[in-house]
Design a protein around this motif. Sequence first.
Motif, mmCIF file in Angstrom:
data_model
loop_
_atom_site.group_PDB
_atom_site.id
_atom_site.type_symbol
_atom_site.label_atom_id
_atom_site.label_comp_id
_atom_site.label_asym_id
_atom_site.label_seq_id
_atom_site.Cartn_x
_atom_site.Cartn_y
_atom_site.Cartn_z
ATOM 1 N N SER A 96 -7.562 -2.196 -4.246
ATOM 2 C CA SER A 96 -7.682 -0.960 -3.471
ATOM 3 C C SER A 96 -7.696 0.259 -4.379
ATOM 4 O O SER A 96 -8.313 1.281 -4.057
ATOM 5 C CB SER A 96 -6.496 -0.827 -2.501
ATOM 6 N N ARG A 97 -7.004 0.147 -5.487
ATOM 7 C CA ARG A 97 -6.880 1.275 -6.416
ATOM 8 C C ARG A 97 -7.937 1.241 -7.516
ATOM 9 O O ARG A 97 -7.950 2.110 -8.380
ATOM 10 C CB ARG A 97 -5.483 1.255 -7.045
ATOM 11 N N ALA A 141 -3.999 -5.149 -2.977
ATOM 12 C CA ALA A 141 -3.459 -3.815 -3.264
ATOM 13 C C ALA A 141 -4.006 -3.274 -4.580
ATOM 14 O O ALA A 141 -4.373 -2.097 -4.685
ATOM 15 C CB ALA A 141 -1.934 -3.866 -3.292
ATOM 16 N N ARG A 190 5.373 6.686 8.280
ATOM 17 C CA ARG A 190 4.164 6.429 7.484
ATOM 18 C C ARG A 190 3.305 5.314 8.066
ATOM 19 O O ARG A 190 2.206 5.064 7.584
ATOM 20 C CB ARG A 190 4.537 6.110 6.035
ATOM 21 N N SER A 200 -5.307 -5.502 -13.936
ATOM 22 C CA SER A 200 -3.985 -5.228 -13.357
ATOM 23 C C SER A 200 -2.943 -6.235 -13.812
ATOM 24 O O SER A 200 -1.801 -6.204 -13.338
ATOM 25 C CB SER A 200 -4.078 -5.249 -11.820
ATOM 26 N N VAL A 256 3.410 1.897 -1.552
ATOM 27 C CA VAL A 256 3.921 2.254 -2.882
ATOM 28 C C VAL A 256 3.282 3.564 -3.341
ATOM 29 O O VAL A 256 3.896 4.360 -4.046
ATOM 30 C CB VAL A 256 3.644 1.115 -3.889
ATOM 31 N N ASP A 257 2.035 3.796 -2.929
ATOM 32 C CA ASP A 257 1.359 5.059 -3.223
ATOM 33 C C ASP A 257 1.829 6.115 -2.223
ATOM 34 O O ASP A 257 1.640 5.958 -1.005
ATOM 35 C CB ASP A 257 -0.152 4.888 -3.142
ATOM 36 N N ASP A 258 2.413 7.181 -2.699
ATOM 37 C CA ASP A 258 3.071 8.166 -1.838
ATOM 38 C C ASP A 258 2.138 8.857 -0.860
ATOM 39 O O ASP A 258 2.577 9.365 0.177
ATOM 40 C CB ASP A 258 3.774 9.228 -2.694
ATOM 41 N N ASP A 259 0.841 8.901 -1.157
ATOM 42 C CA ASP A 259 -0.081 9.636 -0.292
ATOM 43 C C ASP A 259 -0.666 8.780 0.827
ATOM 44 O O ASP A 259 -1.451 9.279 1.643
ATOM 45 C CB ASP A 259 -1.221 10.242 -1.125
ATOM 46 N N VAL A 260 -0.306 7.506 0.896
ATOM 47 C CA VAL A 260 -0.887 6.587 1.878
ATOM 48 C C VAL A 260 -0.100 6.610 3.185
ATOM 49 O O VAL A 260 1.131 6.549 3.188
ATOM 50 C CB VAL A 260 -0.938 5.147 1.318
ATOM 51 N N LEU A 299 0.822 -1.213 0.000
ATOM 52 C CA LEU A 299 0.000 0.000 0.000
ATOM 53 C C LEU A 299 0.852 1.258 0.000
ATOM 54 O O LEU A 299 0.486 2.278 -0.605
ATOM 55 C CB LEU A 299 -0.928 0.010 1.224
#
Length: 356
Positions: free
Chosen positions: A237-238, A234, A50, A325, A22-26, A20
């Motif tokens: 989730s996106r 994951a 984080r 994906s 991997v996404d910078d905003d998480v 998760l």
Amino acid sequence: MRCLLTGFPGFIGTRLVRALLVDDDVVVDALVEPRMVDRARAVAREFGDRVRVIEGDITEPRLGLDEALYVDLADTVARVYHLAAVYDLAVAEAIATRVNVEGTRHVLDFCRGCARLERLHYVSTCYVGGERTGVVLESELDEGQGFKNHYEATKFAAEVLVRDSMPQVPTTIYRPGIVVGDSRTGRTQRFDGPYFILWFIHRMNQFGLTVGTMGSEEATFNAVPVDFVVDAIAACSRDPETVGATLQLADPDPLTTAEFVRVLSRALTGKDPRGPAVTDSLLRPLLSLTPVRRYVGGTPFESLVFLHHPVRYDTTEAGRHLARSGLTCPPFHQYAPVMVDFFRRHLGDEELRAPV
């Protein structure tokens, strides 16, 4: 995006956090029961600021949190990942109910009060199908089935709660098969499940013996590598199209249990099973003896029924969504040598042994 996750620092939970992030905003708030807090904090150091470890308890109302923290989380959390559960096939009914059912009820209560909730990601299991045979569809849940153990029965009851809440709580349900080690490295957290078969083959081999035939040509063994399960959750989730879906993260073409044992035997010893069949009537009394059970890696006799259970878990919906994906479940024979090699190299690691 703030996420609340239960089941950290477990086998799937720790890997999912890594995926998760991997996404910078998480950022992730990991809700951890008191006895696991020190270990969780040690694992969380890998992720810096984080990941925040929060001491709580899903079996308690309002997750065992003080009021200010509970309200703050409810105001800020956008995604909830509920993985925490008791997975022991021999678990007592009261414990399984408290963790698997009441714990899920409290997580759902939290989700209903979240001001910014985007989605609940709930990890169930294919084995909510219980004693059903034939093909089990992703759309099916309550078909009047019985259950082989309290684990299955309480995970079924928990999924009923989750499904009933879906009109108020946007949710994706994931039903993994039997999760084994990483398909690329073989790494696992514990030698349980199908590893019990490896222990049995290994002990027979130590005496210069070849294990007799085990399993059935009618039953199937649905193993899935942990990296596939984590990557699937994951990816979903996106993917907003997976809201409301129930996805069976299973092998679409599982081996029969007899062939599953043959593949493991070839990888570990270079030989096929041969000789008299290893039957439940032979193993059950032996595995009731603690020294014997410990000698074969902690194998519980409750696991024997899975070698003779003729069931398949349909993966049509999972396959359709995961195709976007580029994800597919690798066939067992492809990663079995890696799994067996890890087992061989870590036989002496006490931390990997199943408790007896």
